[in-house]
Design a protein around this motif. Structure first.
Motif, mmCIF file in Angstrom:
data_model
loop_
_atom_site.group_PDB
_atom_site.id
_atom_site.type_symbol
_atom_site.label_atom_id
_atom_site.label_comp_id
_atom_site.label_asym_id
_atom_site.label_seq_id
_atom_site.Cartn_x
_atom_site.Cartn_y
_atom_site.Cartn_z
ATOM 1 N N LYS A 161 -5.946 6.307 0.982
ATOM 2 C CA LYS A 161 -5.273 5.220 0.266
ATOM 3 C C LYS A 161 -3.771 5.475 0.183
ATOM 4 O O LYS A 161 -3.330 6.588 -0.123
ATOM 5 C CB LYS A 161 -5.845 5.085 -1.144
ATOM 6 C CG LYS A 161 -7.132 4.311 -1.222
ATOM 7 C CD LYS A 161 -7.614 4.205 -2.670
ATOM 8 C CE LYS A 161 -8.939 3.479 -2.746
ATOM 9 N NZ LYS A 161 -9.461 3.423 -4.140
ATOM 10 N N SER A 206 -10.545 -8.969 3.032
ATOM 11 C CA SER A 206 -10.607 -7.955 1.980
ATOM 12 C C SER A 206 -10.696 -6.575 2.612
ATOM 13 O O SER A 206 -11.345 -6.408 3.652
ATOM 14 C CB SER A 206 -11.816 -8.194 1.084
ATOM 15 O OG SER A 206 -11.710 -9.436 0.416
ATOM 16 N N TYR A 213 -11.037 -2.158 2.164
ATOM 17 C CA TYR A 213 -11.513 -0.997 1.403
ATOM 18 C C TYR A 213 -10.981 0.238 2.104
ATOM 19 O O TYR A 213 -10.969 0.306 3.339
ATOM 20 C CB TYR A 213 -13.038 -0.961 1.371
ATOM 21 C CG TYR A 213 -13.557 0.408 0.989
ATOM 22 C CD1 TYR A 213 -13.869 1.354 1.964
ATOM 23 C CD2 TYR A 213 -13.687 0.776 -0.350
ATOM 24 C CE1 TYR A 213 -14.304 2.618 1.620
ATOM 25 C CE2 TYR A 213 -14.116 2.036 -0.698
ATOM 26 C CZ TYR A 213 -14.429 2.961 0.292
ATOM 27 O OH TYR A 213 -14.849 4.216 -0.053
#
Length: 115
Positions: free
Chosen positions: A64, A56, A58
């Protein structure tokens, strides 16, 4: 003793790309989260991206869509692919591993983006 060594930093023009790598050596067991942080002059160190042992990820809002974190568990490495770099991405980049509830930091690698 565990050591983390970053590589891949350097100078690039705005809009360009760089790939950072961080490799761990020493008494390596199960590494949990692997992260990249950065610290610009006069600013606090900030989290850029994290990848868990399960894959996972972040990302900070500011990166981003431009940065991608990946890890290779067999090699105890984590990479940060940085694209569409901006002048505000200029900083010293540090990798950080979490292993057995302890934190390990690399020595940092300079990334300079020229506008």
């Amino acid at each position: 003793q565990v050591q983390l060594v970053e590589s891949g930093g350097g100078w690039v023009q705005a809009g360009g790309s760089l790939r950072l790598s961080c490799a761990a050596s020493g008494s390596i067991f199960s590494i949990n989260a692997m992260s990249w942080y950065r610290q610009a002059p006069g600013k606090q160190r900030e989290l850029v991206a994290t990848i868990t042992s399960g894959g996972s990820t972040y990302y900070a809002d500011s990166v981003k869509g431009r940065f991608t974190i990946s890890r290779e568990n067999a090699e105890n490495t984590v990479d940060l692919q940085m694209s569409s770099l901006k002048a505000e991405d200029t900083a010293v980049y540090y990798c950080r591993f979490v292993m057995d509830s302890r934190l390990y930091w690399g020595q940092g690698t300079q990334v300079t983006v020229s506008s």
